[in-house]
Design a protein around this motif. Structure first.
Motif, PDB file in Angstrom:
ATOM      1  N   ARG A  86     -10.165   0.693  -9.087  1.00 19.86           N
ATOM      2  CA  ARG A  86     -11.463   1.367  -9.030  1.00 19.86           C
ATOM      3  C   ARG A  86     -11.164   3.051  -8.483  1.00 19.86           C
ATOM      4  N   TRP A  87     -11.784   4.010  -8.785  1.00 15.44           N
ATOM      5  CA  TRP A  87     -11.395   5.131  -8.607  1.00 15.44           C
ATOM      6  C   TRP A  87     -12.491   5.928  -7.769  1.00 15.44           C
ATOM      7  N   ARG A  96      -4.259  21.180  -8.757  1.00 15.94           N
ATOM      8  CA  ARG A  96      -4.040  20.239 -10.292  1.00 15.94           C
ATOM      9  C   ARG A  96      -4.682  19.164 -11.040  1.00 15.94           C
ATOM     10  N   GLY A  97      -4.591  17.869  -9.879  1.00 15.02           N
ATOM     11  CA  GLY A  97      -5.933  17.194 -10.409  1.00 15.02           C
ATOM     12  C   GLY A  97      -7.065  17.792 -10.598  1.00 15.02           C
ATOM     13  N   TRP A  98      -8.272  18.097  -9.965  1.00 15.21           N
ATOM     14  CA  TRP A  98      -9.440  18.921 -10.213  1.00 15.21           C
ATOM     15  C   TRP A  98      -9.449  19.538 -11.386  1.00 15.21           C
ATOM     16  N   ALA A  99      -8.565  20.379 -12.248  1.00 18.42           N
ATOM     17  CA  ALA A  99      -8.753  20.584 -13.057  1.00 18.42           C
ATOM     18  C   ALA A  99      -8.656  19.162 -14.056  1.00 18.42           C
ATOM     19  N   MET A 100      -7.264  17.925 -14.348  1.00 22.59           N
ATOM     20  CA  MET A 100      -7.619  17.167 -14.949  1.00 22.59           C
ATOM     21  C   MET A 100      -8.599  16.351 -15.316  1.00 22.59           C
ATOM     22  N   VAL A 132       0.784  -1.197  -0.079  1.00 25.23           N
ATOM     23  CA  VAL A 132      -0.063  -0.075  -0.087  1.00 25.23           C
ATOM     24  C   VAL A 132       1.005   1.337   0.471  1.00 25.23           C
ATOM     25  N   ALA A 133       1.706   1.494   0.751  1.00 23.68           N
ATOM     26  CA  ALA A 133       2.812   2.400   0.839  1.00 23.68           C
ATOM     27  C   ALA A 133       2.960   2.627  -0.375  1.00 23.68           C
ATOM     28  N   ALA A 134       3.433   1.796  -1.432  1.00 22.86           N
ATOM     29  CA  ALA A 134       4.435   1.953  -2.765  1.00 22.86           C
ATOM     30  C   ALA A 134       3.594   2.867  -3.672  1.00 22.86           C
ATOM     31  N   ILE A 135       2.068   1.862  -3.762  1.00 24.70           N
ATOM     32  CA  ILE A 135       1.011   3.170  -4.273  1.00 24.70           C
ATOM     33  C   ILE A 135       0.689   4.384  -3.760  1.00 24.70           C
ATOM     34  N   GLU A 136       0.965   4.654  -2.305  1.00 20.46           N
ATOM     35  CA  GLU A 136       0.016   5.200  -2.229  1.00 20.46           C
ATOM     36  C   GLU A 136       1.484   6.676  -2.425  1.00 20.46           C
ATOM     37  N   ALA A 137       2.988   6.290  -2.554  1.00 22.85           N
ATOM     38  CA  ALA A 137       4.219   6.563  -2.998  1.00 22.85           C
ATOM     39  C   ALA A 137       4.097   7.147  -3.897  1.00 22.85           C
ATOM     40  N   ALA A 138       3.498   6.463  -5.368  1.00 19.31           N
ATOM     41  CA  ALA A 138       3.635   6.585  -6.771  1.00 19.31           C
ATOM     42  C   ALA A 138       2.654   7.675  -6.978  1.00 19.31           C
ATOM     43  N   LEU A 139       1.583   7.936  -6.210  1.00 25.22           N
ATOM     44  CA  LEU A 139       0.489   7.947  -6.685  1.00 25.22           C
ATOM     45  C   LEU A 139       0.581  10.011  -6.290  1.00 25.22           C
ATOM     46  N   LEU A 140       1.006   9.961  -5.110  1.00 20.65           N
ATOM     47  CA  LEU A 140       1.021  11.324  -4.892  1.00 20.65           C
ATOM     48  C   LEU A 140       3.018  11.742  -5.256  1.00 20.65           C
ATOM     49  N   ALA A 141       3.602  11.257  -6.198  1.00 18.87           N
ATOM     50  CA  ALA A 141       4.360  11.400  -6.925  1.00 18.87           C
ATOM     51  C   ALA A 141       3.579  12.652  -7.613  1.00 18.87           C
ATOM     52  N   THR A 142       2.739  11.781  -8.205  1.00 18.66           N
ATOM     53  CA  THR A 142       2.069  12.919  -9.938  1.00 18.66           C
ATOM     54  C   THR A 142       1.766  13.988  -9.442  1.00 18.66           C
ATOM     55  N   ALA A 143       1.821  14.715  -8.102  1.00 15.58           N
ATOM     56  CA  ALA A 143       1.472  16.038  -7.479  1.00 15.58           C
ATOM     57  C   ALA A 143      -0.232  16.252  -8.307  1.00 15.58           C
ATOM     58  N   CYS A 144      -0.209  15.483  -8.401  1.00 14.32           N
ATOM     59  CA  CYS A 144      -2.403  14.612  -8.804  1.00 14.32           C
ATOM     60  C   CYS A 144      -3.023  14.753  -7.611  1.00 14.32           C
ATOM     61  N   PHE A 191      -9.562  10.844 -15.822  1.00 16.52           N
ATOM     62  CA  PHE A 191      -8.688  11.395 -15.162  1.00 16.52           C
ATOM     63  C   PHE A 191      -8.186   9.765 -14.513  1.00 16.52           C
ATOM     64  N   GLY A 192      -9.217   8.879 -13.459  1.00 15.71           N
ATOM     65  CA  GLY A 192      -8.288   7.595 -12.949  1.00 15.71           C
ATOM     66  C   GLY A 192      -7.249   6.438 -13.942  1.00 15.71           C
ATOM     67  N   ASP A 193      -7.578   6.530 -15.901  1.00 15.83           N
ATOM     68  CA  ASP A 193      -7.019   5.949 -16.177  1.00 15.83           C
ATOM     69  C   ASP A 193      -5.157   7.108 -16.624  1.00 15.83           C
ATOM     70  N   TYR A 194      -5.531   7.984 -16.798  1.00 21.45           N
ATOM     71  CA  TYR A 194      -4.090   8.455 -16.233  1.00 21.45           C
ATOM     72  C   TYR A 194      -2.975   8.145 -15.269  1.00 21.45           C
ATOM     73  N   LEU A 195      -3.958   8.558 -13.712  1.00 23.76           N
ATOM     74  CA  LEU A 195      -3.656   7.447 -12.566  1.00 23.76           C
ATOM     75  C   LEU A 195      -2.754   6.546 -13.141  1.00 23.76           C
ATOM     76  N   ARG A 196      -4.188   5.804 -13.790  1.00 23.18           N
ATOM     77  CA  ARG A 196      -3.062   3.857 -13.414  1.00 23.18           C
ATOM     78  C   ARG A 196      -1.890   4.281 -14.083  1.00 23.18           C
ATOM     79  N   LYS A 197      -2.115   4.468 -15.762  1.00 25.46           N
ATOM     80  CA  LYS A 197      -1.197   4.537 -16.733  1.00 25.46           C
ATOM     81  C   LYS A 197       0.484   5.265 -15.959  1.00 25.46           C
ATOM     82  N   GLN A 198       0.079   6.091 -15.005  1.00 17.28           N
ATOM     83  CA  GLN A 198       1.388   7.113 -13.835  1.00 17.28           C
ATOM     84  C   GLN A 198       2.127   5.442 -13.398  1.00 17.28           C
ATOM     85  N   LEU A 199       0.755   4.454 -13.100  1.00 11.81           N
ATOM     86  CA  LEU A 199       1.359   3.407 -11.838  1.00 11.81           C
ATOM     87  C   LEU A 199       2.486   2.984 -12.371  1.00 11.81           C
TER      88      LEU A 199
END
Length: 564
Positions: A423-424, A390-394, A350-362, A403-411
């Motif tokens: 699921r988001w 920034r995330g709300w703008a996207m 879980v920590a790795a997922i959280e860190a990767a998502l927070l790194a997007t700055a979204c 937006f969910g697909d974009y975050l998944r692609k970054q992961l």
């Protein structure tokens, strides 16, 4: 009186007219409290049952019922809320419901002459007369039995560490519920033991605290990280102390605390299972280490914190799931060791997922959980997240799915596909309960197919404004009507109640009636709606109004109440 003398609280010879608690402008004396305890004791002694579910919104009423029950030799079960699903789950565990629960069957009886003044033998510290429930942050709440001595010992240690700086006359105000271990100890038992006046009402919003402070400013606030990380622009420098527990207070919340409270909160580390373990009061220039509470012994074994404490069922070493390192006489926490989920036979961090998502700055805040795709089907990962600016703008540009697909692609750039959530849910703030915790139940409720996509635009103690999307795929449109689907009125009322409960945690559990319903225009698939909710706590009334660019769609008033 020290915490260890809570056993003899009812035999205490303090003056009968001395102030014990405040309920708004009304004062509750020690004499009033003992008489109420006696009435409850008589009621419990007359009941053949042994186990009772206690739930009260009012802390003074709760305290009287609790001590009446304990002196009757019975066992108290403390649910975290009074919602119908909670009551249903309690029924196999208890003999009767008490207080603000639906179906409450025990009421205080007139006390025998003299019982309020005498005949109060000490409570037995070895008696297991309390069952509390874990918060349910990562799973279904678990029942935990407590001996009275565990509670009394912890109260004594709190007074020993903090009593000197608080003084005896500081009033106790709280944003957390007494139905959980943190609120029970800090909001009820500790003030009773130390003779400090406590406020019977829970303040769901920090801005309400300023109006409730005593004129001399002699008060302490019992709060949660969820409340302290969202402080309004209200100065509360007159508070003598601020306590926080139930989870870590984020580093980014500290500057606002220092600016608006004039002090760093005193953080207490522990859990329902372990009781209090340690405390700290952070200084931005000093290490954030934890000092053990009196009587708590600790050691580090294979990077995990182990404790031995009078707050545990037995004075033996217990290994926690908290990683830690020693810093002389104190220790530093390094995160949880149990933050792993098993998806398709693979362990996912879980920590790795959280860190990767927070790194997007979204995203500014998130929770990762697992969902069953279908009944008996495989599990899949899901995320509840608060987008950044920034995330709300996207989100507005791409839509929820995009937006969910974009975050998944970054992961997928750093994690295996099985580790990437499918699921988001994007929200303006994480849902939290009366303890300020985002529990599994609140998070899972966001994935209810009957819940529309919603964004919270404004929230105060009495008003909420949300933007809702009436998506075409919502089940409520099915059958209403073929070829020309519209959202039925019952679904609109359900949404008002659903979001009312999410926004106003003090909304009573029982729905009573509807008034003044008006349905002016139909709501069709794809419409973006504005939902305004106005809450009157004193009347237990929730007014709602749906509107859109086309004008008003529906409005009405919903009335709530306590137990039958």
């Amino acid at each position: 009186m020290s915490g260890g003398e809570l056993a003899g609280l009812m035999a205490d010879c303090r003056a009968g007219d001395s102030l014990l608690a405040k309920r708004g402008s009304a004062h509750i004396s020690w004499r009033d409290f003992r008489a109420q305890c006696a009435a409850w004791r008589r009621a419990f002694e007359a009941h053949p049952g042994q186990r009772f579910a206690l739930y009260f919104e009012d802390s003074a009423d709760f305290a009287a019922a609790l001590f009446g029950l304990w002196h009757a030799g019975k066992v108290a079960y403390l649910p975290g809320d009074g919602l119908p699903a909670t009551v249903q789950a309690l029924k196999p565990l208890v003999d009767a419901m008490v207080g603000d629960l639906a179906g409450a069957a025990v009421l205080p009886q007139a006390a025998q002459a003299g019982l309020a003044e005498a005949d109060w033998p000490p409570l037995k510290p070895q008696a297991e007369q309390l069952v509390i429930f874990t918060s349910g942050s990562t799973a279904a709440p678990l029942a935990i039995g407590k001996r009275l001595g565990q509670l009394f010992s912890e109260v004594a240690s709190l007074e020993r560490v903090f009593g000197g700086r608080l003084g005896a006359k500081a009033e106790v105000l709280s944003t957390v519920s007494h139905q959980h271990i943190y609120g029970l100890l800090f909001r009820v038992l500790w003030p009773l033991a130390a003779g400090r006046v406590f406020h019977a009402r829970r303040y769901a919003f920090v801005e309400e605290i300023a109006a409730a402070l005593p004129p001399d400013g002699g008060a302490l606030l019992i709060a949660s990280p969820a409340h302290l990380r969202r402080l309004p622009a209200v100065s509360l420098h007159d508070l003598r102390a601020v306590f926080s527990s139930g989870g870590p207070l984020p580093d980014e919340a500290l500057p606002d605390c220092l600016r608006l409270l004039g002090q760093a909160p005193i953080e207490v580390f522990g859990s329902s299972e372990t009781g209090g373990i340690a405390w700290r009061q952070r200084n931005p220039q000093a290490p954030s280490s934890w000092s053990p509470l009196p009587g708590v012994e600790w050691r580090i074994e294979e990077d995990l914190l182990e404790i031995r404490s009078p707050h545990l069922p037995a004075f033996t070493w217990l290994s926690t799931a908290d990683r830690a390192c020693a810093l002389g006489a104190s220790f530093e926490l390094m995160g949880r060791a149990d933050r792993l989920l098993k998806i398709e036979e693979k362990r996912v961090s879980v920590a790795a997922i959280e860190a990767a998502l927070l790194a997007t700055a979204c995203l500014s805040e998130l929770r990762v959980l697992s969902l069953r795709k279908t009944a008996g089907g495989r599990e899949q990962l899901a995320v509840v997240a608060v987008p950044s600016e920034r995330g709300w703008a996207m989100y507005e540009e791409l839509g929820k799915k995009g937006f969910g697909d974009y975050l998944r692609k970054q992961l997928l750039q750093s994690l295996e596909p099985v580790s990437a959530p499918r699921r988001w849910r994007f929200v303006s703030r994480l849902p939290f309960n009366s303890q300020g915790k985002s529990t599994q139940r609140e998070l899972l409720a966001l994935f209810d197919p009957l819940r529309p996509t919603a964004r919270l635009l404004q929230l105060t103690a009495t008003r909420a404004e949300l933007s809702l999307l009436a998506e075409a795929g919502l089940p409520q449109f099915d059958g209403h009507f073929d070829g020309h689907p519209v959202l039925p009125g019952v679904a609109q009322v359900d949404w008002a109640i659903r979001f009312g409960r999410e926004c106003f945690t003090t909304l009573p559990a029982k729905f009573v009636a509807m008034e003044g319903l008006k349905f002016q225009q139909v709501i069709t698939p794809g419409m973006t709606l504005s939902l305004q909710l106005d809450y009157k706590p004193e009347a237990a009334q929730l007014a709602f109004k749906f509107s859109s660019g086309r004008g008003a769609h529906a409005s009405g008033r919903l009335l709530f109440g306590g137990a039958d």
